[in-house]
Design a protein around this motif. Sequence first.
Motif, mmCIF file in Angstrom:
data_model
loop_
_atom_site.group_PDB
_atom_site.id
_atom_site.type_symbol
_atom_site.label_atom_id
_atom_site.label_comp_id
_atom_site.label_asym_id
_atom_site.label_seq_id
_atom_site.Cartn_x
_atom_site.Cartn_y
_atom_site.Cartn_z
ATOM 1 N N SER A 248 0.803 -1.189 -0.083
ATOM 2 C CA SER A 248 0.063 -0.052 0.121
ATOM 3 C C SER A 248 0.840 1.244 -0.182
ATOM 4 C CB SER A 248 -0.901 0.046 1.211
ATOM 5 O OG SER A 248 -1.827 -1.039 0.959
ATOM 6 N N GLY A 251 2.073 1.239 -3.940
ATOM 7 C CA GLY A 251 1.200 1.653 -4.937
ATOM 8 C C GLY A 251 -0.154 1.720 -4.244
ATOM 9 N N PRO A 252 -0.486 2.685 -3.482
ATOM 10 C CA PRO A 252 -1.681 2.712 -2.828
ATOM 11 C C PRO A 252 -3.101 2.808 -4.057
ATOM 12 C CG PRO A 252 -0.588 5.006 -3.114
ATOM 13 C CD PRO A 252 0.625 3.919 -3.395
ATOM 14 N N ASP A 253 -2.812 2.755 -5.056
ATOM 15 C CA ASP A 253 -3.769 2.773 -6.144
ATOM 16 C C ASP A 253 -4.077 1.558 -6.726
ATOM 17 O OD1 ASP A 253 -4.543 5.669 -6.056
ATOM 18 O OD2 ASP A 253 -2.819 6.013 -7.669
ATOM 19 N N GLU A 254 -3.149 0.739 -6.247
ATOM 20 C CA GLU A 254 -3.189 -0.662 -6.927
ATOM 21 C C GLU A 254 -3.610 -1.683 -5.646
ATOM 22 O OE1 GLU A 254 -0.273 -1.972 -9.172
ATOM 23 O OE2 GLU A 254 -0.327 0.069 -10.543
ATOM 24 N N TYR A 255 -3.001 -1.528 -4.389
ATOM 25 C CA TYR A 255 -2.927 -2.388 -3.311
ATOM 26 C C TYR A 255 -3.417 -1.609 -2.177
ATOM 27 C CZ TYR A 255 0.176 -4.689 -6.510
ATOM 28 O OH TYR A 255 0.845 -5.060 -7.743
ATOM 29 N N GLY A 256 -4.728 -1.986 -1.749
ATOM 30 C CA GLY A 256 -5.288 -1.104 -0.637
ATOM 31 C C GLY A 256 -4.928 -2.043 0.714
ATOM 32 N N HIS A 267 -8.251 -4.634 -10.390
ATOM 33 C CA HIS A 267 -6.830 -3.961 -10.273
ATOM 34 C C HIS A 267 -6.715 -3.079 -11.495
ATOM 35 C CE1 HIS A 267 -2.371 -3.771 -10.911
ATOM 36 N NE2 HIS A 267 -2.480 -4.280 -9.416
ATOM 37 N N PRO A 268 -5.789 -1.874 -11.414
ATOM 38 C CA PRO A 268 -5.899 -0.867 -12.399
ATOM 39 C C PRO A 268 -5.525 -1.465 -13.788
ATOM 40 C CG PRO A 268 -5.205 0.184 -10.336
ATOM 41 C CD PRO A 268 -5.229 -1.570 -10.141
ATOM 42 N N ARG A 309 -15.641 -0.732 -2.293
ATOM 43 C CA ARG A 309 -14.853 -0.118 -3.695
ATOM 44 C C ARG A 309 -13.819 0.764 -3.174
ATOM 45 N NH1 ARG A 309 -16.550 -1.218 -8.861
ATOM 46 N NH2 ARG A 309 -18.698 -2.520 -8.989
ATOM 47 N N TYR A 312 -10.703 -1.046 -0.861
ATOM 48 C CA TYR A 312 -10.363 -2.121 -1.480
ATOM 49 C C TYR A 312 -9.132 -2.875 -0.900
ATOM 50 C CZ TYR A 312 -7.165 1.355 -3.369
ATOM 51 O OH TYR A 312 -6.429 2.661 -3.664
#
Length: 312
Positions: A248, A251-256, A267-268, A309, A312
């Motif tokens: 996180s 890559g906070p936008d990928e791994y919550g 996943h993005p 959502r 995540y």
Amino acid sequence: MLIRVSTDRPVASSEITPRAAWLNRRDVLGAGAALGLGFAGVSATAAPTPRSPLSTDEKPNRLSDITGYNNFYEFGVGKSDPAANAGRLKTRPWTLRIDGLVDKPADYALEDFLKPLTLEERIYRMRCVEGWSMVIPWLGFPLADAISRAQPQSAAKYVAFETLYRPDEMSGQRGFPRIIPWPYREGLRLDEAMHPLTILATGLYGEPLPNQNGAPLRLVVPWKYGFKGIKSIVRLTLVAEQPPTSWSMIGPDEYGFFANVNPNVDHPRWSQATERRIGEGGLFAKRLKTQMFNGYDSVASLYSGLDLRANY
């Protein structure tokens, strides 16, 4: 005789113990033997390993699948790197520190920590964020047993985990310091950590945990993506605020932080709607429909009212 898994190379199919033979031998050796022989060289005299009622009825993957295809960045970024490189890791002696917001912080020698615990087999579906899955027969015990021993304080809301940092033995910690800020960190909400499905694994297929799978102690949370399963744990810290976690932070936008298996949140870079079972046809394997919470519906109440959502 204890049949050990080599930790410096993938296991050939010719070396895999057939499941029927393993089940028969397990009835003789039992959980105490797996613990005693694996950690202290004790004779096999204990009762058979109990099977958890929380286990799935699905067929487990082959031992070669489980030990030869891993994510363990401490030993490299390739799926076969852990099996090739983890043999250098020394797992004896091993100390587990439990501290933070607890009344009884302590440093436990792993052997002393495990002696009073009853190990059981947990056959769990496991899924990784990259879209592959396995069914693994873990040997372990509830994380709640470890946490309760330290007597959590009322202010404790989360559990922070930390992996061993030993770059002289963990080659990935030398080669990739810019990818992950070592040591590897993970975290759970306290109610997630205390859920009966959450375990600390000490083995698989009735034997001590191979190095590439997180020896000698790793986290298993079967309704979450695999990166939450922190390996080679040396510390549990109970805290009041949500702790930082390695992926996180990267890559906070990928791994919550939550990382619940959710087919409705992609996943993005790829869909999470389907998955492929390792060992069943490779890249051309029939894809399976991903189940919410990986099929473990009993955990849904933990997230009542939470936007899955956004979280995540």
